[in-house]
Write a protein that holds these residues in place. Structure first.
Motif: not given
Lengths: 191, 25
Positions: A67, A72, A74, A84, A87-88, A92, A96-97, A100
């Motif tokens: 990460f 931001r 991955v 990010l 992926l958001r 997820m 993920l948040d 992080f």
């Protein structure tokens, strides 16, 4: 150094790529566990139970280095890097948040690789005990590994008396991550 | 047509661990 990918790949393909990364990673945790001094002295049943309840948490620690909090992004274990937001979009976001946030906190402690490995061993044997048959043996193993971690950190940073306790504070974070996110769905293509 | 096997992270992890220990018995 990897090009940021994601634009040209469908979310399904990204999802599969994310899912497939887990299989080798889990196998590596199993091999890692077998290398922990004393782990294989536990009964096979207890080894399996600890791995089932602790592997996700060990992976969370291991994935911290993937990460990049500043950019931001991955990077998956197959080397692909995703921003990010991409992926958001896969749903997820909450996991993920949380990852992080966790990786920023753990990263700020600046552990050396061997300290990180010993911390992962402590994480594994500190996992949920439901289903464990020989509680005493697991607790003795946990005490021994925690003592080793404490002395390694203390001898390297004699004047940083708070680091070990900051590390132990990460264990409840990991348990929360596990409870919140281990029911996330993975998708594996069957051709 | 492509089909998918959907499982939770936890079940996937358990499956791999059980497989590994069964193989090494």
């Amino acid at each position: 150094a990897w090009p940021v990918s994601g634009a040209e790949r469908s979310s399904q393909e990204i999802w599969e790529s994310f899912s497939q990364c887990f299989t080798p990673a889990v196998k590596e945790v199993v091999e890692f566990a077998k290398g922990i001094p004393g782990f294989q002295e536990l009964s096979q049943h207890d080894q399996v139970m600890l791995l089932k309840s602790g592997t996700f948490q060990v992976l969370m620690v291991r994935f911290c280095t993937l990460f990049n909090a500043d950019e931001r992004t991955v990077t998956f274990l197959n080397g692909q890097t995703y921003p990010l937001p991409t992926l958001r979009a896969l749903g997820m976001g909450s996991l993920l948040d949380a990852m992080f946030d966790f990786s920023e906190k753990l990263g700020s402690l600046g552990l050396e690789p061997d300290e990180m490995a010993l911390f992962m061993a402590v994480v594994l044997v500190s996992a949920d005990r439901s289903g464990i048959s020989d509680m005493r043996a697991v607790e003795q193993l946990q005490e021994g590994l925690s003592r080793a971690l404490r002395s390694l950190i203390t001898c390297r940073r004699p004047d940083d008396t708070s680091l070990f306790s900051k590390l132990l504070l990460r264990l409840p974070d990991l348990r929360t991550l596990n409870n919140l996110h281990s029911d996330k769905l993975l998708a594996f293509r069957i051709d | 047509p492509k089909t998918h096997r959907i499982m939770t992270l936890a079940d996937h992890i358990s499956h791999i661990i059980t497989q590994d220990f069964a193989r090494n018995q």
